[in-house]
Design a protein around this motif. Structure first.
Motif, PDB file in Angstrom:
ATOM      1  N   GLN A  93       0.827  -1.213   0.000  1.00 34.57           N
ATOM      2  CA  GLN A  93       0.000   0.000   0.000  1.00 34.57           C
ATOM      3  C   GLN A  93       0.854   1.253   0.000  1.00 34.57           C
ATOM      4  N   SER A  94       1.857   1.282   0.859  1.00 31.64           N
ATOM      5  CA  SER A  94       2.737   2.445   0.938  1.00 31.64           C
ATOM      6  C   SER A  94       3.787   2.344  -0.156  1.00 31.64           C
ATOM      7  N   PHE A  95       4.118   3.473  -0.754  1.00 32.87           N
ATOM      8  CA  PHE A  95       5.014   3.471  -1.905  1.00 32.87           C
ATOM      9  C   PHE A  95       6.475   3.287  -1.480  1.00 32.87           C
ATOM     10  N   ASN A  96       6.823   3.795  -0.280  1.00 32.75           N
ATOM     11  CA  ASN A  96       8.186   3.652   0.256  1.00 32.75           C
ATOM     12  C   ASN A  96       9.252   4.196  -0.688  1.00 32.75           C
ATOM     13  N   LEU A  97       8.971   5.347  -1.292  1.00 31.49           N
ATOM     14  CA  LEU A  97       9.965   6.014  -2.128  1.00 31.49           C
ATOM     15  C   LEU A  97      10.720   7.036  -1.289  1.00 31.49           C
ATOM     16  N   VAL A 163       8.176 -13.468 -10.205  1.00 33.46           N
ATOM     17  CA  VAL A 163       6.806 -13.198  -9.758  1.00 33.46           C
ATOM     18  C   VAL A 163       6.770 -11.880  -9.008  1.00 33.46           C
ATOM     19  N   LEU A 164       5.661 -11.193  -9.152  1.00 30.87           N
ATOM     20  CA  LEU A 164       5.436  -9.922  -8.469  1.00 30.87           C
ATOM     21  C   LEU A 164       4.301 -10.126  -7.465  1.00 30.87           C
ATOM     22  N   PHE A 165       4.595  -9.914  -6.174  1.00 32.78           N
ATOM     23  CA  PHE A 165       3.598 -10.051  -5.123  1.00 32.78           C
ATOM     24  C   PHE A 165       3.070  -8.669  -4.749  1.00 32.78           C
ATOM     25  N   ALA A 166       1.756  -8.541  -4.656  1.00 31.11           N
ATOM     26  CA  ALA A 166       1.138  -7.249  -4.355  1.00 31.11           C
ATOM     27  C   ALA A 166       0.156  -7.412  -3.196  1.00 31.11           C
ATOM     28  N   ASP A 167       0.337  -6.597  -2.153  1.00 30.89           N
ATOM     29  CA  ASP A 167      -0.529  -6.645  -0.977  1.00 30.89           C
ATOM     30  C   ASP A 167      -1.342  -5.359  -0.923  1.00 30.89           C
ATOM     31  N   GLU A 168      -2.621  -5.445  -1.300  1.00 35.20           N
ATOM     32  CA  GLU A 168      -3.520  -4.282  -1.334  1.00 35.20           C
ATOM     33  C   GLU A 168      -2.861  -3.096  -2.054  1.00 35.20           C
ATOM     34  N   PRO A 169      -2.422  -3.268  -3.311  1.00 35.45           N
ATOM     35  CA  PRO A 169      -1.643  -2.214  -3.976  1.00 35.45           C
ATOM     36  C   PRO A 169      -2.412  -0.932  -4.251  1.00 35.45           C
ATOM     37  N   THR A 170      -3.755  -0.998  -4.255  1.00 38.32           N
ATOM     38  CA  THR A 170      -4.546   0.210  -4.513  1.00 38.32           C
ATOM     39  C   THR A 170      -5.099   0.820  -3.229  1.00 38.32           C
ATOM     40  N   THR A 207       5.229 -10.117 -20.031  1.00 38.85           N
ATOM     41  CA  THR A 207       4.416 -10.981 -19.184  1.00 38.85           C
ATOM     42  C   THR A 207       5.096 -11.153 -17.835  1.00 38.85           C
ATOM     43  N   THR A 208       4.416 -10.717 -16.808  1.00 36.98           N
ATOM     44  CA  THR A 208       4.887 -10.845 -15.441  1.00 36.98           C
ATOM     45  C   THR A 208       3.832 -11.608 -14.648  1.00 36.98           C
ATOM     46  N   THR A 209       4.253 -12.565 -13.855  1.00 38.92           N
ATOM     47  CA  THR A 209       3.322 -13.299 -12.996  1.00 38.92           C
ATOM     48  C   THR A 209       2.997 -12.434 -11.789  1.00 38.92           C
ATOM     49  N   ILE A 210       1.718 -12.227 -11.526  1.00 32.96           N
ATOM     50  CA  ILE A 210       1.297 -11.349 -10.437  1.00 32.96           C
ATOM     51  C   ILE A 210       0.382 -12.119  -9.483  1.00 32.96           C
ATOM     52  N   VAL A 211       0.694 -12.035  -8.188  1.00 29.09           N
ATOM     53  CA  VAL A 211      -0.140 -12.614  -7.131  1.00 29.09           C
ATOM     54  C   VAL A 211      -0.524 -11.467  -6.204  1.00 29.09           C
ATOM     55  N   MET A 212      -1.814 -11.184  -6.101  1.00 27.20           N
ATOM     56  CA  MET A 212      -2.285  -9.983  -5.402  1.00 27.20           C
ATOM     57  C   MET A 212      -3.321 -10.326  -4.341  1.00 27.20           C
ATOM     58  N   VAL A 213      -3.108  -9.819  -3.144  1.00 31.17           N
ATOM     59  CA  VAL A 213      -4.108  -9.900  -2.083  1.00 31.17           C
ATOM     60  C   VAL A 213      -4.935  -8.625  -2.098  1.00 31.17           C
ATOM     61  N   THR A 214      -6.250  -8.772  -2.043  1.00 34.79           N
ATOM     62  CA  THR A 214      -7.132  -7.611  -1.989  1.00 34.79           C
ATOM     63  C   THR A 214      -8.413  -7.979  -1.251  1.00 34.79           C
ATOM     64  N   PRO A 217     -13.762  -6.458  -4.378  1.00 34.14           N
ATOM     65  CA  PRO A 217     -14.185  -7.241  -5.544  1.00 34.14           C
ATOM     66  C   PRO A 217     -13.889  -6.558  -6.876  1.00 34.14           C
ATOM     67  N   THR A 218     -13.978  -5.225  -6.919  1.00 34.52           N
ATOM     68  CA  THR A 218     -13.689  -4.514  -8.161  1.00 34.52           C
ATOM     69  C   THR A 218     -12.223  -4.663  -8.538  1.00 34.52           C
ATOM     70  N   VAL A 219     -11.349  -4.593  -7.556  1.00 38.77           N
ATOM     71  CA  VAL A 219      -9.916  -4.779  -7.798  1.00 38.77           C
ATOM     72  C   VAL A 219      -9.645  -6.219  -8.236  1.00 38.77           C
ATOM     73  N   ALA A 220     -10.259  -7.182  -7.561  1.00 37.04           N
ATOM     74  CA  ALA A 220     -10.046  -8.595  -7.883  1.00 37.04           C
ATOM     75  C   ALA A 220     -10.485  -8.925  -9.302  1.00 37.04           C
ATOM     76  N   ALA A 221     -11.493  -8.206  -9.804  1.00 36.47           N
ATOM     77  CA  ALA A 221     -12.020  -8.489 -11.133  1.00 36.47           C
ATOM     78  C   ALA A 221     -11.024  -8.186 -12.249  1.00 36.47           C
ATOM     79  N   TYR A 222      -9.951  -7.471 -11.954  1.00 36.01           N
ATOM     80  CA  TYR A 222      -8.909  -7.223 -12.951  1.00 36.01           C
ATOM     81  C   TYR A 222      -8.030  -8.445 -13.176  1.00 36.01           C
TER      82      TYR A 222
END
Length: 257
Positions: A93-97, A163-170, A207-214, A217-222
């Motif tokens: 969630q946090s960008f950490n830049l 693989v790219l892991f994403a935890d609530e990226p939006t 092509t990147t493999t993405i595993v995302m926790v969210t 439902p709108t986000v998951a539909a992507y």
């Protein structure tokens, strides 16, 4: 099928004796290369634990986790650190830049911290993947929230992970910006999305493999598919999901509990 990540009989238990809590129970899953998978479930269902174990951030109590065909469970801490650095990417969630660094410098930072000197072309290529090559010299304060998150994605991609892991990226983004970010993830997973003004669009061969926790439902539909967890067990899967179908499945899980 060529899998970027495979989980075999994955179990995670916290504590022992009467106070033991099983967060994951005999999970068997595969994430094919170039796939985009969303993981959903009620609070406490084990989705974050699954992501952490699959990414090598936490060790399972039993079972196997294979990334690029290598079982990572038996790796020592140094080997795990190297694997996470070279073959996995993370988005939170946090960008950490770092505010004092440009987008280009932020993307290159993890490799520099690892004692490597990344080629500028490699860094710019990662920014180009998320449509931000023109913003390479901009600092975070000069970028929108969505652009900052896309820089964070480029930073995760610069090592060309399996693989790219994403935890609530939006989670930290507004609705419109969140959709733009999800369009970016769709492109990275090889899916076509409408062109965005001032940004990339259309088909892509990346092509990147993405595993995302969210939890949304709108986000998951992507995603290409949605996996549902409840009480540490895999209880369902939905392919070519719609937001309505995902929401209905989540409602069913809540009623069942």
């Amino acid at each position: 099928m060529d899998d970027a990540v495979r989980l075999e009989s994955l179990t995670k238990t916290y504590g022992s004796g009467d106070s033991a809590v099983t967060a994951l129970r005999e999970i068997a899953l595969s994430f094919p290369r170039g796939s985009f998978t969303a993981i959903m479930g009620p609070s406490g269902s084990g989705k974050s634990t699954l992501l952490q174990c699959a990414a090598g951030l936490d060790r399972p109590s039993s079972g196997r986790v294979l990334i690029d065909g290598e079982d990572i469970v038996g790796l020592n801490e140094t080997e795990l650190t190297e694997l996470r650095r070279d073959r996995t990417g993370f988005i939170f969630q946090s960008f950490n830049l770092l505010p004092s660094l440009t987008a280009e410098q932020n993307v290159a930072l993890p490799m520099r911290l690892a004692g490597r000197k990344p080629k500028r072309a490699t860094v710019l290529a990662a920014l180009a993947q998320v449509g931000l090559e023109a913003k390479a010299g901009s600092r975070p304060s000069q970028l929108s929230g969505g652009q900052q998150q896309r820089v964070a994605i480029a930073r995760a991609l610069v090592s060309r992970p399996a693989v790219l892991f994403a935890d609530e990226p939006t989670g930290a983004l507004d609705l419109t910006t969140g959709r733009e970010l999800l369009d970016t993830l769709r492109r990275l997973a090889g899916g076509p999305v409408p062109a965005q003004p001032g940004g990339p669009g259309g088909e892509t061969r990346v092509t990147t493999t993405i595993v995302m926790v969210t939890h949304d439902p709108t986000v998951a539909a992507y995603a290409d598919r949605v996996l549902f967890l409840a009480d540490g067990s895999l209880v369902g899967e939905l392919r070519a999901p719609t937001a309505e179908a995902v929401a209905a499945r989540m409602t069913d899980l809540a009623v069942a509990r």
